[in-house]
Design an enzyme around this catalytic site. Structure first.
Site, mmCIF file in Angstrom:
data_model
loop_
_atom_site.group_PDB
_atom_site.id
_atom_site.type_symbol
_atom_site.label_atom_id
_atom_site.label_comp_id
_atom_site.label_asym_id
_atom_site.label_seq_id
_atom_site.Cartn_x
_atom_site.Cartn_y
_atom_site.Cartn_z
ATOM 1 N N PRO A 166 45.359 44.486 49.596
ATOM 2 C CA PRO A 166 44.979 45.262 48.482
ATOM 3 C C PRO A 166 43.731 44.765 47.690
ATOM 4 C CG PRO A 166 47.307 45.229 48.279
ATOM 5 C CD PRO A 166 46.696 44.154 49.555
ATOM 6 N N ASN A 167 42.883 45.581 47.602
ATOM 7 C CA ASN A 167 41.745 45.436 46.560
ATOM 8 C C ASN A 167 40.498 44.274 47.433
ATOM 9 O OD1 ASN A 167 42.488 46.784 44.414
ATOM 10 N ND2 ASN A 167 44.057 45.239 44.173
ATOM 11 N N HIS A 183 43.544 32.414 50.532
ATOM 12 C CA HIS A 183 43.103 32.946 49.469
ATOM 13 C C HIS A 183 41.836 32.267 49.096
ATOM 14 C CE1 HIS A 183 47.067 34.215 48.382
ATOM 15 N NE2 HIS A 183 47.494 33.041 49.022
ATOM 16 N N ILE A 184 40.698 33.472 48.807
ATOM 17 C CA ILE A 184 39.496 33.085 48.168
ATOM 18 C C ILE A 184 39.443 32.284 47.191
ATOM 19 C CG2 ILE A 184 37.245 34.027 47.295
ATOM 20 C CD1 ILE A 184 38.143 36.604 48.978
ATOM 21 N N ASP A 200 59.067 39.219 55.414
ATOM 22 C CA ASP A 200 60.070 39.556 56.513
ATOM 23 C C ASP A 200 59.335 40.015 57.904
ATOM 24 O OD1 ASP A 200 62.045 38.868 54.819
ATOM 25 O OD2 ASP A 200 62.674 40.734 54.593
ATOM 26 N N ALA A 254 47.407 40.754 46.343
ATOM 27 C CA ALA A 254 48.518 40.608 45.313
ATOM 28 C C ALA A 254 49.869 40.557 45.994
ATOM 29 C CB ALA A 254 48.377 41.755 44.227
ATOM 30 N N ARG A 276 50.331 33.850 39.860
ATOM 31 C CA ARG A 276 49.590 33.668 41.018
ATOM 32 C C ARG A 276 50.130 32.474 41.802
ATOM 33 N NH1 ARG A 276 45.868 37.864 41.091
ATOM 34 N NH2 ARG A 276 45.262 38.361 38.990
ATOM 35 N N HIS A 285 52.126 37.655 45.937
ATOM 36 C CA HIS A 285 53.109 37.357 44.828
ATOM 37 C C HIS A 285 54.605 38.208 44.726
ATOM 38 C CE1 HIS A 285 49.465 34.995 44.552
ATOM 39 N NE2 HIS A 285 48.819 35.980 43.804
ATOM 40 N N GLU A 324 47.693 31.376 55.687
ATOM 41 C CA GLU A 324 47.642 32.134 54.554
ATOM 42 C C GLU A 324 46.365 31.850 53.807
ATOM 43 O OE1 GLU A 324 50.806 31.868 51.707
ATOM 44 O OE2 GLU A 324 49.573 32.315 50.082
ATOM 45 N N ASN A 331 44.937 37.275 53.960
ATOM 46 C CA ASN A 331 44.847 37.262 52.718
ATOM 47 C C ASN A 331 45.623 38.454 52.074
ATOM 48 O OD1 ASN A 331 44.129 37.071 50.204
ATOM 49 N ND2 ASN A 331 41.957 36.853 50.179
ATOM 50 N N ARG A 376 45.054 29.630 38.205
ATOM 51 C CA ARG A 376 44.823 30.902 37.701
ATOM 52 C C ARG A 376 46.260 31.245 37.030
ATOM 53 N NH1 ARG A 376 42.403 35.128 41.726
ATOM 54 N NH2 ARG A 376 42.030 36.220 39.816
ATOM 55 N N TYR A 395 35.441 35.877 43.040
ATOM 56 C CA TYR A 395 35.484 36.359 44.655
ATOM 57 C C TYR A 395 34.159 36.030 45.262
ATOM 58 C CZ TYR A 395 40.268 37.645 43.108
ATOM 59 O OH TYR A 395 41.562 37.493 42.800
ATOM 60 N N ARG A 432 33.781 43.226 43.204
ATOM 61 C CA ARG A 432 35.059 43.047 42.477
ATOM 62 C C ARG A 432 34.842 41.337 41.777
ATOM 63 N NH1 ARG A 432 41.102 41.228 45.146
ATOM 64 N NH2 ARG A 432 41.885 41.071 43.245
HETATM 65 C C1 DQA Z 1 43.602 36.503 46.267
HETATM 66 C C2 DQA Z 1 44.269 35.905 45.100
HETATM 67 C C3 DQA Z 1 45.429 36.845 44.562
HETATM 68 O O1 DQA Z 1 46.236 36.396 43.569
HETATM 69 C C4 DQA Z 1 45.043 38.182 44.340
HETATM 70 O O2 DQA Z 1 45.841 39.186 43.785
HETATM 71 C C5 DQA Z 1 43.923 38.694 45.180
HETATM 72 C C6 DQA Z 1 42.956 37.910 46.019
HETATM 73 C C7 DQA Z 1 42.491 35.499 46.811
HETATM 74 O O3 DQA Z 1 41.764 35.663 47.694
HETATM 75 O O4 DQA Z 1 42.060 34.573 46.069
HETATM 76 O O5 DQA Z 1 43.671 40.053 45.333
HETATM 77 O O6 DQA Z 1 44.410 36.468 47.473
#
Ligand code: DQA
Length: 155
Positions: A9-10, A108-109, A95, A85, A119, A88, A106, A82, A115, A22, A17
């Site tokens: 998401p996002n 994360h940017i 699963d 959200a 998170r 978390h 995994e 990635n 943070r 990011y 964003r």
């Molecule tokens: C994220 C970190 C997450 O906490 C956040 O909700 C994101 C992006 C990152 O790439 O740093 O959407 O996964």
């Protein structure tokens, strides 16, 4: 051999964003760079982004040949994810990844550990082969190089 990069998401909003967190690269920039890098290693790379937990779970099942779209054949050897959200919150995503037994990184940017406290917890990290956080969008390139090295080593 094939890699699938999944963004949750996002992450479709990358580039606009919260650029201070990011960066300015768009999701297409990130995906195109990862594709050329994979191809320089002789690997194919698919990408998928969704804002919907269920769609991501379906895509993971499909990667392993399960589900309505599945043909019983595994198409993907490694996943780089990635989860945004969902990292978390999502037992369902955990699963799904455990259910298909495709090794995953995994990614994360941002450095989630510097943070907000919510998170710091990931439902995936203890099942991931590796976890990347805080390298910016370069983290995806690092992940592709890592996976390429594992594949070459036959792992
Ligand atoms: C994220 C970190 C997450 O906490 C956040 O909700 C994101 C992006 C990152 O790439 O740093 O959407 O996964």
């Amino acid at each position: 051999m094939s890699i699938l990069i999944i963004n949750g998401p996002n992450l479709n909003l990358l580039g606009t964003r919260e650029p201070a967190i990011y960066g300015h690269e768009t999701l297409s920039d990130v995906e195109n760079t990862a594709k050329s890098l994979a191809s320089s290693h002789g690997l194919s790379l698919e990408t998928f982004q969704s804002n919907h937990e269920g769609a991501i779970i379906d895509r993971i099942h499909e990667a392993a040949g399960f589900g309505p779209q599945g043909d019983g054949q595994r198409h993907i050897d490694w996943i780089i994810i990635n989860p945004g959200a969902l990292t978390h919150t999502s037992v369902g995503l955990r699963d799904a990844l455990n259910g298909v037994s495709i090794p995953f990184v995994e990614c994360h940017i941002s450095n989630v550990h510097t943070r907000e406290e919510f998170r710091h917890k990931s439902f995936l990290s203890d099942k991931a082969v590796a976890v990347i956080a805080g390298l910016g969008t370069f983290g995806y390139e690092a992940a592709v190089n890592f996976v390429a090295r594992k594949i070459k080593a036959g792992k």
